[in-house]
Design a protein around this motif. Structure first.
Motif, PDB file in Angstrom:
ATOM      1  N   ARG A 162      28.491 -30.545  44.712  1.00  0.00           N
ATOM      2  CA  ARG A 162      27.828 -29.873  45.833  1.00  0.00           C
ATOM      3  C   ARG A 162      27.938 -30.697  47.112  1.00  0.00           C
ATOM      4  O   ARG A 162      28.211 -30.151  48.183  1.00  0.00           O
ATOM      5  CB  ARG A 162      26.351 -29.619  45.478  1.00  0.00           C
ATOM      6  CG  ARG A 162      26.232 -28.568  44.392  1.00  0.00           C
ATOM      7  CD  ARG A 162      24.810 -28.432  43.885  1.00  0.00           C
ATOM      8  NE  ARG A 162      24.733 -27.356  42.903  1.00  0.00           N
ATOM      9  CZ  ARG A 162      23.653 -27.071  42.196  1.00  0.00           C
ATOM     10  NH1 ARG A 162      22.559 -27.802  42.350  1.00  0.00           N
ATOM     11  NH2 ARG A 162      23.658 -26.077  41.349  1.00  0.00           N
ATOM     12  N   CYS A 207      18.490 -31.428  42.673  1.00  0.00           N
ATOM     13  CA  CYS A 207      19.764 -30.690  42.728  1.00  0.00           C
ATOM     14  C   CYS A 207      19.968 -29.993  41.375  1.00  0.00           C
ATOM     15  O   CYS A 207      20.931 -30.243  40.662  1.00  0.00           O
ATOM     16  CB  CYS A 207      20.908 -31.652  43.041  1.00  0.00           C
ATOM     17  SG  CYS A 207      22.406 -30.814  43.578  1.00  0.00           S
ATOM     18  N   CYS A 214      16.972 -28.093  48.197  1.00  0.00           N
ATOM     19  CA  CYS A 214      17.690 -28.860  49.229  1.00  0.00           C
ATOM     20  C   CYS A 214      16.772 -29.381  50.327  1.00  0.00           C
ATOM     21  O   CYS A 214      17.029 -30.440  50.899  1.00  0.00           O
ATOM     22  CB  CYS A 214      18.808 -28.006  49.831  1.00  0.00           C
ATOM     23  SG  CYS A 214      20.023 -27.513  48.600  1.00  0.00           S
ATOM     24  N   CYS A 217      15.718 -32.789  49.523  1.00  0.00           N
ATOM     25  CA  CYS A 217      16.767 -33.720  49.087  1.00  0.00           C
ATOM     26  C   CYS A 217      17.095 -34.744  50.172  1.00  0.00           C
ATOM     27  O   CYS A 217      17.273 -34.386  51.335  1.00  0.00           O
ATOM     28  CB  CYS A 217      18.022 -32.921  48.732  1.00  0.00           C
ATOM     29  SG  CYS A 217      19.385 -33.981  48.220  1.00  0.00           S
ATOM     30  N   ASN A 220      20.393 -33.987  52.267  1.00  0.00           N
ATOM     31  CA  ASN A 220      20.647 -32.643  52.828  1.00  0.00           C
ATOM     32  C   ASN A 220      21.346 -32.639  54.191  1.00  0.00           C
ATOM     33  O   ASN A 220      22.051 -31.698  54.526  1.00  0.00           O
ATOM     34  CB  ASN A 220      19.373 -31.777  52.836  1.00  0.00           C
ATOM     35  CG  ASN A 220      18.241 -32.406  53.615  1.00  0.00           C
ATOM     36  OD1 ASN A 220      18.467 -33.323  54.399  1.00  0.00           O
ATOM     37  ND2 ASN A 220      17.027 -31.919  53.380  1.00  0.00           N
ATOM     38  N   CYS A 223      25.218 -32.988  53.247  1.00  0.00           N
ATOM     39  CA  CYS A 223      25.739 -32.320  52.048  1.00  0.00           C
ATOM     40  C   CYS A 223      26.569 -31.099  52.455  1.00  0.00           C
ATOM     41  O   CYS A 223      26.061 -30.170  53.089  1.00  0.00           O
ATOM     42  CB  CYS A 223      24.570 -31.896  51.161  1.00  0.00           C
ATOM     43  SG  CYS A 223      25.069 -30.909  49.757  1.00  0.00           S
ATOM     44  N   TYR A 226      25.421 -27.687  50.872  1.00  0.00           N
ATOM     45  CA  TYR A 226      24.215 -27.165  51.539  1.00  0.00           C
ATOM     46  C   TYR A 226      24.595 -26.568  52.892  1.00  0.00           C
ATOM     47  O   TYR A 226      24.129 -25.483  53.274  1.00  0.00           O
ATOM     48  CB  TYR A 226      23.214 -28.310  51.692  1.00  0.00           C
ATOM     49  CG  TYR A 226      21.899 -27.913  52.327  1.00  0.00           C
ATOM     50  CD1 TYR A 226      21.229 -26.762  51.935  1.00  0.00           C
ATOM     51  CD2 TYR A 226      21.317 -28.720  53.307  1.00  0.00           C
ATOM     52  CE1 TYR A 226      20.006 -26.414  52.520  1.00  0.00           C
ATOM     53  CE2 TYR A 226      20.103 -28.378  53.887  1.00  0.00           C
ATOM     54  CZ  TYR A 226      19.456 -27.219  53.494  1.00  0.00           C
ATOM     55  OH  TYR A 226      18.256 -26.880  54.056  1.00  0.00           O
ATOM     56  N   PRO A 231      25.000 -23.836  47.879  1.00  0.00           N
ATOM     57  CA  PRO A 231      25.319 -24.993  47.029  1.00  0.00           C
ATOM     58  C   PRO A 231      25.319 -24.673  45.550  1.00  0.00           C
ATOM     59  O   PRO A 231      26.023 -25.311  44.765  1.00  0.00           O
ATOM     60  CB  PRO A 231      24.218 -25.996  47.374  1.00  0.00           C
ATOM     61  CG  PRO A 231      23.104 -25.187  47.954  1.00  0.00           C
ATOM     62  CD  PRO A 231      23.745 -24.024  48.627  1.00  0.00           C
TER      63      PRO A 231
HETATM   64  S1  SF4 Z   1      21.342 -30.980  49.672  1.00  0.00           S
HETATM   65 FE1  SF4 Z   1      23.191 -30.991  48.420  1.00  0.00          FE
HETATM   66  S2  SF4 Z   1      22.874 -32.662  46.976  1.00  0.00           S
HETATM   67 FE2  SF4 Z   1      20.897 -32.171  47.872  1.00  0.00          FE
HETATM   68  S3  SF4 Z   1      19.947 -30.704  46.471  1.00  0.00           S
HETATM   69 FE3  SF4 Z   1      21.014 -29.544  48.022  1.00  0.00          FE
HETATM   70  S4  SF4 Z   1      23.012 -29.182  47.130  1.00  0.00           S
HETATM   71 FE4  SF4 Z   1      22.127 -30.837  45.989  1.00  0.00          FE
END
Ligand code: SF4
Length: 361
Positions: A162, A207, A214, A217, A220, A223, A226, A231
């Protein structure tokens, strides 16, 4: 980053920044698990090894009760090495992939006898031991000994897929995901165990496979998955091949005293070394299955007219249930034994046979 697509105006973090974000998040949100050292404690290599073997292809939730049972019964590697093999196998029953239990016990004996109970700390030496492959050796080296290693489980693959919006579908894409993970693992020598566990925890709690959180996270802002807006489509997956089907018979055989016949399966192969009900061969050709011949001296078949099904990694099994009584209890083949009906309930048997036991009543 040549392997995967890039989203305009967004770029992934430099490795040191990526690690810092992940480790800072971990310091605040780490999972408490029974095999983990608490903050400030040193990990116990025996507990790390035992948990990592149990966690191969198995969820954390399923492993916890087995881990607690094993460590209560066998608190260190010497105790496990001295255990009776049947006892180890029957305590493993239900966790699946029984070759793991056989290798676990072999490995415990080697560590106890040849290494004086001390696990080696580098990946090459660990990989010479039974049941320890590339992933498990990396996990033990980093988590138990804080040695640098690229630890890539399913959670880490998902985060990498992702974060980099990787367009190569797994299973082929696994190699690319491992290369991505190595960008953040290789060359770093501090807190390697914490980092490995941090990335696993991020994949397991934030994730997540279906609905990544996200907004919570730490990655984020950088990413790519995202930024693209979807994702959860990563990791992309090649279409699954249908599991082949196999068929067979399973038998509830009793003697006139009411004891039940059980079979100790061969050490090698599926469910190797485990106890279970007698079965025929399991074949893809349903019409080609032949009844197991245990004794001519029996009361005729009672066809229960019932099936059980069980899904193994590589095939889907349907077993038809049969019962009968053997009149002369002495004439049974080697590897079979009679067991008291009450004892049968206590014997650790694989899930497929538990399903049959439930039907046989
Ligand atoms: S931002 Fe990216 S790494 Fe973080 S939870 Fe979302 S998809 Fe996963």
């Amino acid at each position: 980053m040549t392997i995967c697509s890039i989203v305009e105006n967004i770029s992934t973090d430099k490795p040191a920044i990526f690690r810092k974000k992940v480790l800072d998040w971990y310091d605040a949100h780490r999972r408490i698990l029974p095999w983990r050292a608490l903050k400030g404690e040193y990990p116990d290599p025996y507990r790390v090894w035992l948990s990592e073997v149990m966690l191969q292809q198995t969820t954390v939730q399923a492993v916890i009760k087995y881990f607690l049972k094993f460590t209560e019964r066998w608190p260190d590697v010497h105790a496990l090495a001295k255990a009776d093999n049947d006892d180890v196998m029957s305590n493993w029953a239900g966790l699946g992939y029984y070759a793991r239990a056989r290798n676990l016990h072999k490995c415990a004996k080697i560590i106890s006898n040849d290494y004086d109970g001390i696990f080696p700390s580098d990946q090459a030496a660990l990989q010479k031991l039974p049941g320890i492959g590339d992933y498990t050796s990396a996990a033990i080296a980093s988590i138990a000994f804080d040695n640098p290693a690229n630890v890539v489980d399913g959670n880490v693959e998902r985060v990498m897929a992702r974060y980099h919006a990787c367009r190569i579908a797994v299973p082929e894409g696994k190699k690319a995901l491992k290369e991505y993970a190595s960008l953040y693992a290789d060359g770093f020598i501090k807190r390697t165990g914490d980092y490995a566990q941090a990335l696993m925890d991020l994949g397991a709690t934030i994730c997540t496979p279906k609905s990544p959180a996200c907004s919570l996270c730490p990655l984020n802002e950088s990413c790519l998955g995202y930024a693209q807006g979807m994702p959860e489509i990563y990791p992309l997956r090649a279409p699954k091949k249908e599991r082949p089907k196999r068929y067979g018979y399973v038998y509830h055989v009793t003697n006139v005293q009411g004891d039940v016949l059980i079979h100790k399966r061969l050490e090698k192969g599926l469910l190797g070394g485990m106890y279970g009900f007698p079965t025929s061969e399991w074949l893809e050709d349903e019409g080609g299955v032949e009844h197991l011949s245990l004794s001519e001296n029996r009361i005729e078949w009672d066809a229960n007219n019932t099936n059980i099904t069980h899904v193994f990694t590589h095939f889907h099994l349907t077993l038809t249930l049969f019962s009968y009584v053997i009149l002369d209890k002495r004439n049974i083949p080697l590897d079979y034994e009679w067991i008291d009906k009450a004892e049968l309930q206590k014997l650790g048997i694989p899930t497929v046979f538990k399903k049959a036991l439930k039907k046989f009543g």
